[in-house]
Design a protein around this motif. Structure first.
Motif, PDB file in Angstrom:
ATOM      1  N   ASP A 152       0.830  -1.204   0.000  1.00 24.13           N
ATOM      2  CA  ASP A 152       0.000   0.000   0.000  1.00 24.13           C
ATOM      3  C   ASP A 152       0.865   1.256   0.000  1.00 24.13           C
ATOM      4  OD1 ASP A 152      -2.371  -1.347  -0.116  1.00 24.13           O
ATOM      5  OD2 ASP A 152      -2.819  -1.184   2.032  1.00 24.13           O
ATOM      6  N   ARG A 153       1.962   1.236   0.767  1.00 24.54           N
ATOM      7  CA  ARG A 153       2.858   2.399   0.794  1.00 24.54           C
ATOM      8  C   ARG A 153       3.545   2.575  -0.564  1.00 24.54           C
ATOM      9  NH1 ARG A 153       8.004   1.875   4.346  1.00 24.54           N
ATOM     10  NH2 ARG A 153       6.470   1.503   5.986  1.00 24.54           N
ATOM     11  N   THR A 157       2.871   6.040  -2.626  1.00 27.68           N
ATOM     12  CA  THR A 157       3.978   6.956  -2.868  1.00 27.68           C
ATOM     13  C   THR A 157       4.316   7.054  -4.353  1.00 27.68           C
ATOM     14  OG1 THR A 157       5.535   5.146  -2.348  1.00 27.68           O
ATOM     15  CG2 THR A 157       4.995   6.686  -0.568  1.00 27.68           C
ATOM     16  N   LEU A 158       4.164   5.969  -5.096  1.00 33.35           N
ATOM     17  CA  LEU A 158       4.352   6.062  -6.546  1.00 33.35           C
ATOM     18  C   LEU A 158       3.340   7.030  -7.151  1.00 33.35           C
ATOM     19  CD1 LEU A 158       5.029   2.395  -7.774  1.00 33.35           C
ATOM     20  CD2 LEU A 158       6.571   4.354  -7.978  1.00 33.35           C
ATOM     21  N   ASP A 159       2.112   6.901  -6.709  1.00 32.55           N
ATOM     22  CA  ASP A 159       1.062   7.781  -7.222  1.00 32.55           C
ATOM     23  C   ASP A 159       1.360   9.235  -6.867  1.00 32.55           C
ATOM     24  OD1 ASP A 159      -1.230   8.231  -8.646  1.00 32.55           O
ATOM     25  OD2 ASP A 159      -2.540   7.100  -7.322  1.00 32.55           O
ATOM     26  N   PHE A 170       4.010   0.007 -13.014  1.00 34.07           N
ATOM     27  CA  PHE A 170       4.705  -0.753 -11.975  1.00 34.07           C
ATOM     28  C   PHE A 170       3.845  -1.916 -11.492  1.00 34.07           C
ATOM     29  CE2 PHE A 170       5.551  -1.740  -7.551  1.00 34.07           C
ATOM     30  CZ  PHE A 170       6.933  -1.883  -7.523  1.00 34.07           C
ATOM     31  N   GLU A 171       2.564  -1.663 -11.261  1.00 34.17           N
ATOM     32  CA  GLU A 171       1.671  -2.701 -10.760  1.00 34.17           C
ATOM     33  C   GLU A 171       1.529  -3.847 -11.756  1.00 34.17           C
ATOM     34  OE1 GLU A 171      -0.691  -2.941  -7.616  1.00 34.17           O
ATOM     35  OE2 GLU A 171       1.419  -2.438  -7.404  1.00 34.17           O
ATOM     36  N   ARG A 172       1.413  -3.534 -13.021  1.00 35.56           N
ATOM     37  CA  ARG A 172       1.281  -4.593 -14.030  1.00 35.56           C
ATOM     38  C   ARG A 172       2.555  -5.419 -14.121  1.00 35.56           C
ATOM     39  NH1 ARG A 172      -1.234  -1.792 -19.336  1.00 35.56           N
ATOM     40  NH2 ARG A 172      -1.087  -3.949 -20.119  1.00 35.56           N
ATOM     41  N   MET A 173       3.698  -4.775 -14.010  1.00 35.25           N
ATOM     42  CA  MET A 173       4.965  -5.519 -14.034  1.00 35.25           C
ATOM     43  C   MET A 173       5.160  -6.314 -12.749  1.00 35.25           C
ATOM     44  SD  MET A 173       7.796  -3.228 -16.049  1.00 35.25           S
ATOM     45  CE  MET A 173       7.271  -1.574 -15.653  1.00 35.25           C
TER      46      MET A 173
END
Length: 278
Positions: A152-153, A157-159, A170-173
């Protein structure tokens, strides 16, 4: 099926047994003696549960090290620890189990022939004695420190730092990375760099984010960047700044990466790195 009767639980898998036990639990659950696969199934159930009970997990250190070598599994565990749902401890001694101990029952988890059973004991005196003994073992065990930041962090933080497009890449990878378990050359730092390159972000910014989040040090990001650049996965261009040395903007390198869907980048990167090292 829930754990509301004295009947044993016969389910399709270990996850279903864990879910039935956790659905019925009103107090802290002791879980011990699980294998690496069993721990992962338990974590999946906890992560999906709307209102999970607190779980104290006691296993051997090699089991937890195996489980937490996977970034997504470790990040999920870190989410649960941060939410005060999960506590992790390890022991070198032999453990009974796998079993789940609630305030009302002891459930031994047995897997056979592609299915799983939860063998239930509800005798009040026996459960109280066993729970007391297992609690003593838990309290004498060593705390296990997770080195992976909560997922979650990482997402938040990416967002905040880079916006939803990079976070989504990033999430898809990350999902693809989990499906290719055992890959040694591509890890969470590599996919962070690839996501940054796909979105033409600065090395300084992504490495600073990674260090602040607890993903890896800036030095690790720099080393990984050098490897990816050496093998043609990323390019860089200098970006002047008002004071100091120019910063480096990350760009995807090889045309195969430009042509690949985001979900395919992990596989393409792994193929390129494997070919280069063979």
């Amino acid at each position: 099926m829930s754990l509301t009767t004295d009947e044993d639980l016969i389910e399709q898998n270990v996850s279903a047994v864990c879910r039935a036990v956790l659905d019925d639990a009103t107090e802290t659950v002791l879980a011990m003696g699980f294998s690496a696969d069993g721990v992962e199934e338990l974590l999946d159930v906890l992560g999906d549960h709307d209102d999970p009970p607190a779980v104290r997990l006691l296993v051997t250190e090699p089991v937890l090290k195996t489980v937490t070598s996977d970034f997504t599994v470790a990040g999920t565990a870190a989410d649960l620890v941060t939410a005060d749902v999960l506590s992790l401890r390890t022991t070198e001694g032999r453990l009974d189990g796998p079993l789940l101990c609630t305030d009302e029952a002891i459930v031994s988890v047995v897997a056979a022939d592609g299915r799983a059973a939860g063998l239930v004991t509800r005798d009040e005196e026996f459960v109280a004695t066993a729970r007391s003994q297992y609690t003593e073992r838990w309290e004498a065990a060593d705390a296990f420190r997770l080195r992976t930041p909560p997922l979650d962090r990482v997402r938040e933080t990416l967002d905040d730092e880079f916006g939803p497009d990079l976070r989504a890449d990033f999430e898809r990878m990350r999902t693809a990375l989990g499906e290719e378990r055992g890959t040694s050359d591509v890890d969470e730092v590599v996919i962070s760099l690839l996501a940054a390159a796909k979105n033409e972000q600065l090395l300084y910014d992504i490495s600073t984010w990674g260090e602040n989040t607890g993903l890896a040090s800036r030095a690790t990001f720099s080393r990984k960047k050098a490897t990816l650049e050496e093998h043609g996965l990323i390019d860089t261009e200098k970006v002047p700044i008002d004071v100091g040395r120019p910063r480096l903007r990350l760009l995807l390198g090889d045309e195969r990466l430009h042509e690949a869907d985001t979900d395919e980048l992990v596989g393409v990167a792994q193929s390129m790195l494997s070919t280069a090292s063979s």
